[in-house]
Write an enzyme that holds these catalytic residues in place. Structure first.
Site, PDB file in Angstrom:
ATOM      1  NE  ARG A  32      -3.495  -0.231   2.641  1.00 13.57           N
ATOM      2  CZ  ARG A  32      -4.266  -0.452   3.712  1.00 13.57           C
ATOM      3  NH1 ARG A  32      -4.545   0.546   4.530  1.00 13.57           N
ATOM      4  NH2 ARG A  32      -4.743  -1.648   3.962  1.00 13.57           N
ATOM      5  CG  HIS A  78      -6.522  -0.602  -5.025  1.00 10.05           C
ATOM      6  ND1 HIS A  78      -5.273  -1.023  -4.623  1.00 10.05           N
ATOM      7  CD2 HIS A  78      -6.839   0.426  -4.203  1.00 10.05           C
ATOM      8  CE1 HIS A  78      -4.843  -0.273  -3.629  1.00 10.05           C
ATOM      9  NE2 HIS A  78      -5.784   0.608  -3.342  1.00 10.05           N
ATOM     10  CE1 TYR A 122     -20.906  17.151 -11.774  1.00 12.70           C
ATOM     11  CE2 TYR A 122     -19.625  17.231  -9.744  1.00 12.70           C
ATOM     12  CZ  TYR A 122     -20.841  17.284 -10.395  1.00 12.70           C
ATOM     13  OH  TYR A 122     -21.984  17.471  -9.683  1.00 12.70           O
TER      14      TYR A 122
END
Length: 748
Positions: A32, A78, A122
């Site tokens: 990670r 993931h 967006y």
């Protein structure tokens, strides 16, 4: 205990916790938070880029919604929060954070001033050209190992076949469990030159490498001003880099000058730009400088531009040094070049990172050209079979016409078995027995189309065969000759540098230490005013005299002092906080002032102020301490003259609080009044002198839950009369008793 089917396993709880925590820590470290030294990417970055590649979101194709990328990455590779994936995507698209952006973002991807990116629904994104070519190219050539994903429904690359040392070019930062990585970005061209130099000379030293890599190259520009420290940082992998912003002096009308900050330290990005502007404003408000008349942030998409307008004849050099000393215009970047190398975290030197990259390039290219060689050898085998088949095409047609099954034909072509096949002549039979095609050649012959027998097609086949032989020779040379492979890697690196290299942005030098001469404030008398809400300010004595009645009525503490003095603020918890009068805002009488919590270490939520005076007066006094539980003592004022901003002014018993601190005056006696209405008057001479670290002695004997509420020192007429539950009490008429007695009850 752990239950496994019908079996109960007894285990030590501490051992289970220890093992579980170690497993968790290693998962965070390896899977990670830390980048891999080979591709310089964390797992979330690697998976996001690979998913974009798999979705076909290439640099020359339309943008796709970020939400689609995030969702697909989360579902396939993931299985963590979508915010972590989107944050990684955003950072890889931000030019002001990455020396080499890996993602081409379309829409609002945040700003250098700390504005966050728009929601993923967006924004849109696609791969950068260099990412597709230098990070994800050749994945189809077995260049890296593929592993199963979290649910074993997909395959993902263990590492991307990155062709440039991304760990140095883009840097990295991350917090794991018990370890942190912080690697600064570097210039692409310089890093490639250093890699090439290392390939040519394996014994090159870090000092020699620094002829190619001057130092970090931050996307925000700025200056590195401790060049001499870089050698040790690059040799050890740890250290501190001193950064400064770039300041230019612009001439304006009227002979005035402006300071313009055009580049900032890398560490100032985000909210720290706003904090920097506030720090400058505070320097102006606190009169640390009078040279700045206006501050404006004129930054735009074209770059940083912070303008400080100066008064005429301002000391520019001293002001710049003040900005370096008092604000984050000069800052440090902590370097800790920690990465996952060979499956474990390791702090790496500059040379070790480059060596790991070179080893990885040889490994990737060896796998690539071995795969290509295997394909070419297979193609060579097929082409040889087809060429040979063209020479005996009449025989092959005869075999095909005389056979009853495809297997009969194959056995004949490969093994020369002619059983069951009809031939036109004995010569053909004898010739067929001598055929020795391979399995692959036989399959290719059976699939061959008739148009391949055209003369031109046969010539083309012969040319293809010659090209295949050339490829095989090239690939074998690369695989068997170290120098050939090294030259190929160098050639590819030079091509990347030529196409994607750019000029250095950060200047590396040995800067002079910023020497700032702080102008001493002119000593003047002021009046310190603090209301019951803890808001403090200072005013001119003449202003106080004109508003004396209102000031005394509204203020809990009124002190005449010098602006160069320090104030002692003592609280009911037994703490003493020091503050400079200079830090208290000076202004008009009706100004609100500033909360004292913001000026010193006083915490209004857990403490109550019970004494304020100047350090100079405290030093020359003797202070009397009285607590709720009746403990009393005298302490020499010199004990409170310390450098620390906060100290323990007295020691307190359990669940006890200070109720009164007073400077010893002309009074000969003091009176304690308890919550239940008991009064005790004793001679001050009975109060022993102790150190500030002592609890003191008992001054008044209290019943049950009773506690001392007030302490009086009747040294003037106005102090000799008090009121308790609307009853008038004359303190001078109370009998003087001995210390540690109960006193007399006030009759209500």
């Amino acid at each position: 205990m752990e239950r496994t089917g019908e079996q109960i396993i007894r285990t030590e709880y501490s051992e289970v916790m220890q093992k579980s925590y170690i497993d968790y820590a290693m998962s965070v470290i390896i899977s990670r938070a830390l980048p891999d030294v080979r591709d310089g990417l964390k797992p979330v970055q690697r998976r996001t880029l690979y998913d974009m590649y798999e979705l076909g979101i290439r640099y020359d194709r339309p943008y796709r919604k970020s939400a689609r990328i995030v969702g697909d990455t989360m579902g396939k590779y993931h299985p963590h929060g979508d915010s972590s994936i989107y944050d990684a995507l955003v950072v890889m698209a931000q030019e002001f954070k990455k020396g080499l952006p890996l993602v081409d973002g379309h829409g609002n991807f945040g700003s250098i001033e700390g504005d966050g990116a728009a929601a993923m629904r967006y924004t849109e994104a696609r791969l950068q050209k260099i990412t597709q070519e230098a990070f994800l190219g050749d994945l189809d050539k077995n260049v890296v190992k593929f592993l199963p994903n979290f649910d074993e429904t997909e395959k993902e690359p263990e590492v991307l076949p990155v062709r440039l040392p991304n760990l140095l070019v883009n840097g990295s930062d991350g917090i794991a469990v018990g370890m942190v990585t912080s690697i600064p970005p570097h210039n692409l061209g310089e890093v490639i030159d250093a890699v090439i130099a290392t390939i040519k000379n394996g014994d090159i030293t870090t000092k020699e490498l620094m002829k190619y890599i001057q130092g970090p190259d931050f996307p925000t520009g700025g200056l590195v001003v401790n060049k001499d420290d870089l050698l040790e940082i690059y040799e050890t992998g740890t250290g501190k880099i001193r950064l400064r912003g770039k300041v230019e002096v612009e001439q304006t009308k009227g002979g005035k000058e402006n300071l313009v900050i055009t580049e900032i330290p890398y560490t100032m990005m985000g909210a720290n730009i706003g904090k920097f502007l506030n720090d400058i404003a505070n320097l102006v408000e606190s009169k640390k400088t009078t040279d700045i008349t206006d501050i404006s942030n004129q930054s735009s998409k074209d770059g940083i531009r912070i303008v400080l307008e100066l008064r005429k004849n301002a000391d520019v050099k001293n002001l710049i040094n003040m900005l370096y000393k008092k604000t984050r215009l000069e800052d440090t970047f902590g370097v800790n070049m920690l990465a996952v190398a060979e499956g474990r975290p390791e702090t790496l030197s500059l040379k070790r990172i480059i060596e790991h990259h070179i080893d990885f390039q040889f490994e990737v290219n060896t796998r690539k050209y071995q795969t290509l060689l295997d394909k070419e050898l297979h193609r060579k085998e097929i082409q040889e079979g087809l060429i040979k088949a063209c020479d005996v095409i009449d025989l092959i047609i005869e075999i095909l016409r005389g056979s009853k099954s495809q297997q009969q034909v194959k056995d004949c072509l490969v093994l020369g078995v002619i059983d069951g096949i009809k031939f036109k002549s004995r010569a053909s039979r004898k010739q067929a027995e001598q055929l020795k095609f391979t399995e692959a050649q036989a399959a290719a012959i059976l699939e061959m189309r008739l148009y391949k027998l055209i003369g031109l097609e046969i010539e083309a086949l012969q040319k293809e065969y010659e090209i295949t032989l050339e490829h095989i020779e090239t690939y074998q040379d690369l695989l068997n000759n170290y120098d050939s492979m090294a030259n190929l890697i160098v050639k590819e690196l030079k091509a990347i540098k030529k196409e994607y290299g750019r000029e250095r942005r950060t200047v590396v030098e040995n800067g002079e230490e910023a020497v700032y001469e702080e102008k001493k404030a002119e000593a003047m008398e002021v009046v310190f005013l603090m209301d019951r809400f803890g808001y403090a300010r200072t005013v001119d004595p003449a202003v106080y005299e004109r508003n004396k009645e209102a000031a005394d009525a509204e203020s809990k503490y009124v002190l005449f002092c010098m602006n160069t003095d320090k104030l002692c603020v003592m609280t009911d918890t037994g703490s003493q906080h020091l503050l400079k009068v200079m830090d208290v805002p000076y202004g008009k009488f009706r100004d609100k002032g500033k909360p004292i919590d913001n000026i010193c270490n006083y915490d209004g939520k857990t403490e109550r102020i019970i004494f304020v005076d100047t350090l100079q007066k405290v030093r020359m006094s003797v202070l009397i301490f009285v607590t709720e539980k009746g403990m009393i003592k005298q302490v020499e004022g010199t004990e409170f003259d310390v450098a620390k901003r906060t100290i323990a002014a007295t020691k307190l018993g359990e669940e006890d609080k200070v109720v009164s601190i007073a400077a010893l005056g002309e009074a000969q006696t003091c009176v304690f009044r308890s919550h239940q209405g008991m009064c005790l008057r004793i001679a001050i001479s009975e109060i022993p002198q102790k150190k500030k670290a002592a609890i003191g002695v008992r001054g008044m004997k209290l019943d049950g839950e009773d506690r001392i509420e007030e302490v009086y020192y009747p040294d003037s007429e106005k102090d000799k009369v008090i009121y308790y539950k609307e009853k008038e009490v004359h303190l001078d008429k109370l009998k003087i008793a001995g210390r540690d007695t109960k006193g007399t009850r006030i009759r209500v």
